[in-house]
Design an enzyme around this catalytic site. Structure first.
Site, PDB file in Angstrom:
ATOM      1  N   ASP A 164     -10.152  10.971  -6.231  1.00  0.00           N
ATOM      2  CA  ASP A 164     -11.238  11.915  -6.503  1.00  0.00           C
ATOM      3  C   ASP A 164     -10.839  12.911  -7.582  1.00  0.00           C
ATOM      4  O   ASP A 164     -11.606  13.807  -7.905  1.00  0.00           O
ATOM      5  CB  ASP A 164     -11.598  12.679  -5.223  1.00  0.00           C
ATOM      6  CG  ASP A 164     -10.473  13.591  -4.773  1.00  0.00           C
ATOM      7  OD1 ASP A 164      -9.304  13.142  -4.783  1.00  0.00           O
ATOM      8  OD2 ASP A 164     -10.748  14.765  -4.444  1.00  0.00           O
ATOM      9  N   ASP A 207      -1.350  11.998  -4.162  1.00  0.00           N
ATOM     10  CA  ASP A 207      -1.215  13.423  -4.450  1.00  0.00           C
ATOM     11  C   ASP A 207      -1.269  13.610  -5.960  1.00  0.00           C
ATOM     12  O   ASP A 207      -0.444  13.056  -6.691  1.00  0.00           O
ATOM     13  CB  ASP A 207       0.118  13.938  -3.907  1.00  0.00           C
ATOM     14  CG  ASP A 207       0.203  15.458  -3.906  1.00  0.00           C
ATOM     15  OD1 ASP A 207      -0.428  16.093  -4.776  1.00  0.00           O
ATOM     16  OD2 ASP A 207       0.906  16.012  -3.042  1.00  0.00           O
ATOM     17  N   LYS A 262      -0.554  21.040 -10.751  1.00  0.00           N
ATOM     18  CA  LYS A 262       0.094  22.045 -11.576  1.00  0.00           C
ATOM     19  C   LYS A 262       0.978  21.376 -12.629  1.00  0.00           C
ATOM     20  O   LYS A 262       1.661  20.405 -12.358  1.00  0.00           O
ATOM     21  CB  LYS A 262       0.927  22.992 -10.705  1.00  0.00           C
ATOM     22  CG  LYS A 262       0.088  23.854  -9.773  1.00  0.00           C
ATOM     23  CD  LYS A 262       0.960  24.808  -8.973  1.00  0.00           C
ATOM     24  CE  LYS A 262       0.098  25.670  -8.049  1.00  0.00           C
ATOM     25  NZ  LYS A 262       0.915  26.608  -7.248  1.00  0.00           N
ATOM     26  N   GLU A 280       0.859  -1.188   0.000  1.00  0.00           N
ATOM     27  CA  GLU A 280       0.000   0.000   0.000  1.00  0.00           C
ATOM     28  C   GLU A 280       0.890   1.229   0.000  1.00  0.00           C
ATOM     29  O   GLU A 280       1.716   1.412   0.898  1.00  0.00           O
ATOM     30  CB  GLU A 280      -0.922   0.020   1.221  1.00  0.00           C
ATOM     31  CG  GLU A 280      -1.869   1.209   1.192  1.00  0.00           C
ATOM     32  CD  GLU A 280      -2.735   1.350   2.430  1.00  0.00           C
ATOM     33  OE1 GLU A 280      -3.566   2.275   2.472  1.00  0.00           O
ATOM     34  OE2 GLU A 280      -2.567   0.536   3.371  1.00  0.00           O
ATOM     35  N   GLU A 307       4.838   5.258   3.455  1.00  0.00           N
ATOM     36  CA  GLU A 307       4.230   6.568   3.718  1.00  0.00           C
ATOM     37  C   GLU A 307       5.342   7.576   3.993  1.00  0.00           C
ATOM     38  O   GLU A 307       6.269   7.300   4.751  1.00  0.00           O
ATOM     39  CB  GLU A 307       3.285   6.464   4.920  1.00  0.00           C
ATOM     40  CG  GLU A 307       2.742   7.768   5.453  1.00  0.00           C
ATOM     41  CD  GLU A 307       1.911   8.518   4.426  1.00  0.00           C
ATOM     42  OE1 GLU A 307       2.288   9.671   4.119  1.00  0.00           O
ATOM     43  OE2 GLU A 307       0.900   7.959   3.947  1.00  0.00           O
TER      44      GLU A 307
END
Length: 311
Positions: A139, A103, A107, A28, A53
């Site tokens: 999303d 993330d 831009k 993950e 992470e």
């Protein structure tokens, strides 16, 4: 439960080195506070789940959650997902990769930082078992379309767009954004072929130091100019004087690995030691060795002479 590469007994490690047993391996990338990870581990106790992470605070929260819930089939790595994939996952051993709400770097000038690019998909194919897959939930529609195009460009995956599994919508961010009425996108990328180029783990060294003869200088002034490395850079950030010599805070960036570590210049029983401090247990890589070489060169300019070189 926490993976510290510098302290692993074997390199690269095998699955049993990390988990103490064999089993289906799942990675993950970006586990956040670990609530999804914990649910996944409890739903599939036979799975061995490696989480990566970059947020130290998130790693601590996830670690505490897993300890509190008594979950033993998860290992956490504080660092970049591609580093874990390259160095902690053996070739053709990975059953699944899960990427929830990465993330999107929206831009244009930042898009090179996106995880799910063609190069990543190619390298991932060397670690997935036949029929292994990557599950993406996001999303961000533009990033979703970008990831689909990058995977398709690799020619190594079968792509399926599906409704997100309910479990993937119970992450911290999914719960927040569901309340805000956002839409979610989900795809499964299944390996159908493998990139022919090998992707070996980085080489880890046991030592990086030199012994010199001569007198310690009263002051140690090092250049702040970035030192170019193959695929990265090293910078001497700060020099501090201690009782035994000097400590040099050094920043080293390499592919998928960034380390801030201490180098030492101090008097020893055999002369002047210049090398890596064990403080923080840094991973000694080629970039770290090159930073030590640069330090030794500066000491040579100050009149010291190398008598043993282990850089």
């Amino acid at each position: 439960m926490l993976v510290r590469p510098a302290l692993l007994p074997s390199w690269p490690p095998g699955v049993a080195d990390l988990f103490g047993r064999e089993g289906p391996l799942v990675l993950e990338v970006g586990f956040g506070d670990g609530r999804f990870t914990a649910e996944l581990a409890k739903a599939h106790p036979e799975w061995l789940i490696l989480g990566a992470e970059i947020s130290a605070a998130s790693v601590l929260r996830a670690y505490r959650r897993l300890r509190r819930e008594g979950i033993g089939n998860v290992r956490l790595y504080h660092g970049q997902g591609p580093f874990a994939l390259r160095n902690l996952v053996p070739p053709r051993s990975l059953r699944r990769v899960i990427v929830n709400f990465p993330d999107p770097w929206p831009k244009k000038r930042h898009q090179r930082k996106r995880l799910l690019q063609e190069g990543f998909f190619r390298r991932l194919s060397t670690r997935l078992v036949e029929g292994g897959d990557l599950l993406l939930t996001t999303d961000h529609e533009e990033y979703f379309r970008f990831a689909l195009e990058e995977a398709e460009r690799s020619g190594l995956y079968r792509l399926e767009v599906r409704e997100p599994p309910e479990a993937h919508l119970r992450t911290k961010y999914a719960l927040k954004w569901r309340e805000a009425g956002r839409s979610f996108f989900h795809a499964v990328f299944t390996k159908v072929a493998e990139d022919p180029h090998p992707w070996p783990p980085i080489r880890r060294y046991e030592v990086a130091h030199a012994l010199l003869k001569g007198n310690l200088p009263e002051r140690l002034v090092l250049p702040r100019t970035p030192l170019a490395l193959p695929g990265g850079v090293a910078v001497f950030l700060e020099v501090a004087r201690g009782e035994e010599g000097f400590y040099v805070l050094t920043h080293v960036e390499e592919e998928d690995l960034t380390q801030d570590l201490l180098l030492e210049v101090r008097r020893s029983a055999h002369g002047v030691y210049a090398g890596v401090s064990r403080f923080g247990s840094p991973l000694i890589t080629e970039g770290v060795k090159e930073a030590v070489r640069a330090l030794v060169r500066e000491l040579g300019k100050a009149g010291l002479e190398v008598v043993q070189d282990h850089t």
